[in-house]
Design a protein around this motif. Structure first.
Motif, PDB file in Angstrom:
ATOM      1  N   ASP A 198       0.824  -1.207   0.000  1.00 19.55           N
ATOM      2  CA  ASP A 198       0.000   0.000   0.000  1.00 19.55           C
ATOM      3  C   ASP A 198       0.862   1.263   0.000  1.00 19.55           C
ATOM      4  OD1 ASP A 198      -2.462  -1.340  -0.012  1.00 19.55           O
ATOM      5  OD2 ASP A 198      -2.459  -1.556   2.173  1.00 19.55           O
ATOM      6  N   ALA A 199       1.979   1.206   0.684  1.00 18.40           N
ATOM      7  CA  ALA A 199       2.883   2.362   0.702  1.00 18.40           C
ATOM      8  C   ALA A 199       3.405   2.656  -0.700  1.00 18.40           C
ATOM      9  CB  ALA A 199       4.040   2.106   1.666  1.00 18.40           C
ATOM     10  N   ALA A 200       3.724   1.608  -1.450  1.00 19.05           N
ATOM     11  CA  ALA A 200       4.204   1.808  -2.818  1.00 19.05           C
ATOM     12  C   ALA A 200       3.124   2.436  -3.690  1.00 19.05           C
ATOM     13  CB  ALA A 200       4.651   0.476  -3.404  1.00 19.05           C
ATOM     14  N   ILE A 201       1.883   2.024  -3.511  1.00 20.04           N
ATOM     15  CA  ILE A 201       0.784   2.586  -4.291  1.00 20.04           C
ATOM     16  C   ILE A 201       0.568   4.053  -3.955  1.00 20.04           C
ATOM     17  CG2 ILE A 201      -1.726   2.488  -4.609  1.00 20.04           C
ATOM     18  CD1 ILE A 201      -1.513  -0.557  -4.195  1.00 20.04           C
ATOM     19  N   LEU A 202       0.702   4.379  -2.680  1.00 22.39           N
ATOM     20  CA  LEU A 202       0.412   5.745  -2.226  1.00 22.39           C
ATOM     21  C   LEU A 202       1.634   6.659  -2.272  1.00 22.39           C
ATOM     22  CD1 LEU A 202      -1.876   4.853   0.821  1.00 22.39           C
ATOM     23  CD2 LEU A 202      -2.598   5.714  -1.426  1.00 22.39           C
ATOM     24  N   GLY A 203       2.797   6.103  -2.569  1.00 19.28           N
ATOM     25  CA  GLY A 203       4.003   6.926  -2.671  1.00 19.28           C
ATOM     26  C   GLY A 203       4.537   7.392  -1.331  1.00 19.28           C
ATOM     27  N   VAL A 204       4.404   6.538  -0.304  1.00 19.66           N
ATOM     28  CA  VAL A 204       4.922   6.873   1.030  1.00 19.66           C
ATOM     29  C   VAL A 204       5.805   5.725   1.500  1.00 19.66           C
ATOM     30  CG1 VAL A 204       2.948   8.318   1.611  1.00 19.66           C
ATOM     31  CG2 VAL A 204       2.889   5.880   2.175  1.00 19.66           C
ATOM     32  N   THR A 205       6.454   5.905   2.631  1.00 22.65           N
ATOM     33  CA  THR A 205       7.301   4.850   3.167  1.00 22.65           C
ATOM     34  C   THR A 205       6.459   3.859   3.967  1.00 22.65           C
ATOM     35  OG1 THR A 205       7.753   6.185   5.141  1.00 22.65           O
ATOM     36  CG2 THR A 205       9.297   6.375   3.303  1.00 22.65           C
ATOM     37  N   PRO A 206       6.843   2.582   3.965  1.00 24.76           N
ATOM     38  CA  PRO A 206       6.121   1.590   4.771  1.00 24.76           C
ATOM     39  C   PRO A 206       6.059   2.021   6.236  1.00 24.76           C
ATOM     40  CG  PRO A 206       7.617   0.497   3.272  1.00 24.76           C
ATOM     41  CD  PRO A 206       7.927   1.963   3.178  1.00 24.76           C
ATOM     42  N   GLY A 207       4.928   1.775   6.854  1.00 25.26           N
ATOM     43  CA  GLY A 207       4.741   2.164   8.241  1.00 25.26           C
ATOM     44  C   GLY A 207       4.144   3.545   8.427  1.00 25.26           C
ATOM     45  N   THR A 208       4.013   4.313   7.329  1.00 29.23           N
ATOM     46  CA  THR A 208       3.382   5.631   7.440  1.00 29.23           C
ATOM     47  C   THR A 208       1.975   5.486   8.036  1.00 29.23           C
ATOM     48  OG1 THR A 208       4.601   6.531   5.559  1.00 29.23           O
ATOM     49  CG2 THR A 208       2.526   7.618   6.122  1.00 29.23           C
ATOM     50  N   PRO A 209       1.599   6.337   9.007  1.00 32.43           N
ATOM     51  CA  PRO A 209       0.258   6.230   9.592  1.00 32.43           C
ATOM     52  C   PRO A 209      -0.826   6.441   8.533  1.00 32.43           C
ATOM     53  CG  PRO A 209       1.664   7.600  10.960  1.00 32.43           C
ATOM     54  CD  PRO A 209       2.411   7.374   9.672  1.00 32.43           C
ATOM     55  N   VAL A 210      -1.782   5.534   8.513  1.00 34.25           N
ATOM     56  CA  VAL A 210      -2.913   5.608   7.582  1.00 34.25           C
ATOM     57  C   VAL A 210      -4.186   5.220   8.334  1.00 34.25           C
ATOM     58  CG1 VAL A 210      -1.595   5.174   5.471  1.00 34.25           C
ATOM     59  CG2 VAL A 210      -2.498   3.243   6.798  1.00 34.25           C
ATOM     60  N   LEU A 211      -5.305   5.577   7.745  1.00 32.17           N
ATOM     61  CA  LEU A 211      -6.601   5.180   8.286  1.00 32.17           C
ATOM     62  C   LEU A 211      -7.131   4.018   7.455  1.00 32.17           C
ATOM     63  CD1 LEU A 211      -9.037   5.736  10.193  1.00 32.17           C
ATOM     64  CD2 LEU A 211      -9.951   7.220   8.385  1.00 32.17           C
ATOM     65  N   ARG A 212      -7.420   2.895   8.112  1.00 25.84           N
ATOM     66  CA  ARG A 212      -7.998   1.749   7.422  1.00 25.84           C
ATOM     67  C   ARG A 212      -9.516   1.763   7.622  1.00 25.84           C
ATOM     68  NH1 ARG A 212      -6.133  -3.980   9.362  1.00 25.84           N
ATOM     69  NH2 ARG A 212      -7.724  -3.645  10.952  1.00 25.84           N
ATOM     70  N   ILE A 213     -10.249   1.793   6.513  1.00 27.51           N
ATOM     71  CA  ILE A 213     -11.714   1.755   6.561  1.00 27.51           C
ATOM     72  C   ILE A 213     -12.159   0.436   5.961  1.00 27.51           C
ATOM     73  CG2 ILE A 213     -13.861   2.877   5.881  1.00 27.51           C
ATOM     74  CD1 ILE A 213     -12.312   5.473   5.534  1.00 27.51           C
ATOM     75  N   ASP A 214     -12.767  -0.401   6.776  1.00 30.43           N
ATOM     76  CA  ASP A 214     -13.281  -1.694   6.337  1.00 30.43           C
ATOM     77  C   ASP A 214     -14.795  -1.555   6.213  1.00 30.43           C
ATOM     78  OD1 ASP A 214     -13.732  -4.324   5.745  1.00 30.43           O
ATOM     79  OD2 ASP A 214     -12.502  -5.113   7.393  1.00 30.43           O
ATOM     80  N   ARG A 215     -15.294  -1.525   4.976  1.00 32.84           N
ATOM     81  CA  ARG A 215     -16.712  -1.222   4.728  1.00 32.84           C
ATOM     82  C   ARG A 215     -17.425  -2.414   4.102  1.00 32.84           C
ATOM     83  NH1 ARG A 215     -18.235   3.338   0.395  1.00 32.84           N
ATOM     84  NH2 ARG A 215     -17.586   4.756   2.046  1.00 32.84           N
ATOM     85  N   LEU A 216     -18.608  -2.696   4.627  1.00 30.28           N
ATOM     86  CA  LEU A 216     -19.502  -3.681   4.036  1.00 30.28           C
ATOM     87  C   LEU A 216     -20.724  -2.942   3.509  1.00 30.28           C
ATOM     88  CD1 LEU A 216     -19.947  -6.749   3.615  1.00 30.28           C
ATOM     89  CD2 LEU A 216     -21.288  -6.724   5.735  1.00 30.28           C
ATOM     90  N   ALA A 217     -20.994  -3.069   2.197  1.00 27.60           N
ATOM     91  CA  ALA A 217     -22.124  -2.394   1.568  1.00 27.60           C
ATOM     92  C   ALA A 217     -23.286  -3.361   1.439  1.00 27.60           C
ATOM     93  CB  ALA A 217     -21.723  -1.853   0.195  1.00 27.60           C
ATOM     94  N   LEU A 218     -24.492  -2.874   1.794  1.00 25.99           N
ATOM     95  CA  LEU A 218     -25.693  -3.688   1.798  1.00 25.99           C
ATOM     96  C   LEU A 218     -26.690  -3.182   0.777  1.00 25.99           C
ATOM     97  CD1 LEU A 218     -26.187  -3.849   5.679  1.00 25.99           C
ATOM     98  CD2 LEU A 218     -24.919  -5.452   4.251  1.00 25.99           C
ATOM     99  N   ALA A 219     -27.341  -4.102   0.084  1.00 31.27           N
ATOM    100  CA  ALA A 219     -28.377  -3.744  -0.874  1.00 31.27           C
ATOM    101  C   ALA A 219     -29.670  -3.376  -0.139  1.00 31.27           C
ATOM    102  CB  ALA A 219     -28.615  -4.897  -1.844  1.00 31.27           C
ATOM    103  N   LEU A 220     -30.683  -3.013  -0.905  1.00 37.04           N
ATOM    104  CA  LEU A 220     -31.960  -2.601  -0.319  1.00 37.04           C
ATOM    105  C   LEU A 220     -32.568  -3.684   0.562  1.00 37.04           C
ATOM    106  CD1 LEU A 220     -33.491  -0.871  -3.453  1.00 37.04           C
ATOM    107  CD2 LEU A 220     -32.935   0.271  -1.294  1.00 37.04           C
ATOM    108  N   ASP A 221     -32.362  -4.949   0.184  1.00 38.74           N
ATOM    109  CA  ASP A 221     -32.922  -6.049   0.970  1.00 38.74           C
ATOM    110  C   ASP A 221     -31.948  -6.548   2.033  1.00 38.74           C
ATOM    111  OD1 ASP A 221     -31.049  -7.239  -0.621  1.00 38.74           O
ATOM    112  OD2 ASP A 221     -32.384  -8.728  -1.507  1.00 38.74           O
ATOM    113  N   LYS A 222     -30.913  -5.740   2.306  1.00 33.94           N
ATOM    114  CA  LYS A 222     -29.907  -6.008   3.337  1.00 33.94           C
ATOM    115  C   LYS A 222     -28.928  -7.120   2.962  1.00 33.94           C
ATOM    116  CE  LYS A 222     -32.957  -4.393   7.044  1.00 33.94           C
ATOM    117  NZ  LYS A 222     -32.529  -3.021   6.819  1.00 33.94           N
TER     118      LYS A 222
END
Length: 244
Positions: A198-222
């Motif tokens: 992820d650091a390589a993708i974002l152009g930062v050094t490994p270990g750089t503080p980041v916010l991890r958002i783990d999202r589950l998306a639900l349809a209309l019927d849940k």
């Protein structure tokens, strides 16, 4: 003669307007009304459902509060679209410290299909042996990479997605091409250090503080339809839980 029920009445210990709301949402799930399409008038819906117009109005107001429909003065009620403005308002919560919210640009890094791992099976309610489509992409704001994103989708719900060009607005694609409307999301947030990948993708050094958002998306019927893991640089951004 059909008896018109008052909105204060309840059937099965649930307010009647909630039952009407559920009936209308089922129509959305079944594709009776497409995104952007006008719903019948309150009077017509009331007659079709055998309830009062006030009950229908309250049900539609509840759906509008959930961003499922849009009320337009003098024009009627329309099924909400998953356009960028709506997603920015309802689902995208990263806001620049200085400036107004903006919808990020996306670049797909990889698109593959494979057997779901244990975590994907659990989150997406899949059976052993089920396949998922995985999308890896980087998202940028003002030309700066700020999010490394991995998305997992049940392959059975998106049968030809692995062979098509993936647009920036995925929720719009789900709604228009597959008839799947994202109604709600569940998120878990945690501060972590960026992995080497992820650091390589974002152009930062490994270990750089980041916010991890783990999202589950639900349809209309849940039904769970998307797991999205976002690794976010927040040096110049903040998470705003409510843009209203």
């Amino acid at each position: 003669m059909t008896r018109i029920l008052d909105q204060t009445e309840v059937l099965g210990f649930r307010p009647l307007y909630r039952q009407v709301r559920d009936r209308l949402i089922r129509n959305l799930v079944d594709g009776v009304w497409a995104p952007g399409e006008a719903l019948p008038s309150e009077m017509q819906l009331a007659a079709d459902l055998g309830v009062s117009q006030g009950t229908v109005r309250k049900a539609l107001d509840a759906m509008a509060a959930e961003n499922l429909v849009v009320r337009r003065q003098g024009r009627g009620t329309f099924v909400a679209r998953h356009d960028e403005e709506r997603i920015l308002f309802q689902f995208f919560k990263l806001v620049p410290d200085s400036g107004v919210p903006s919808f990020p640009d996306s670049r797909v890094l990889s698109l593959s299909q494979g057997r779901a791992d244990a975590n994907e099976r659990s989150l997406l309610a899949l059976t052993p042996g089920s396949k998922v489509i995985r999308i890896k992409r980087v998202r940028s704001i003002e030309d700066r990479p700020v999010i490394a994103e991995t998305i997992s989708l049940p392959a059975a719900l998106f049968p030809d997605l692995a062979g098509m060009a993936v647009p920036n607005n995925l929720y719009g694609l789900y709604a228009m091409h597959y008839g799947i409307t994202i109604a709600n999301t569940q998120e878990k947030l945690k501060a972590v250090g960026a992995s080497p990948d992820d650091a390589a993708i974002l152009g930062v050094t490994p270990g750089t503080p980041v916010l991890r958002i783990d999202r589950l998306a639900l349809a209309l019927d849940k039904t769970p339809v998307e797991r999205r893991l976002s690794i976010c640089l927040t040096q110049d951004l903040h998470y705003l839980s409510d843009l209203s």
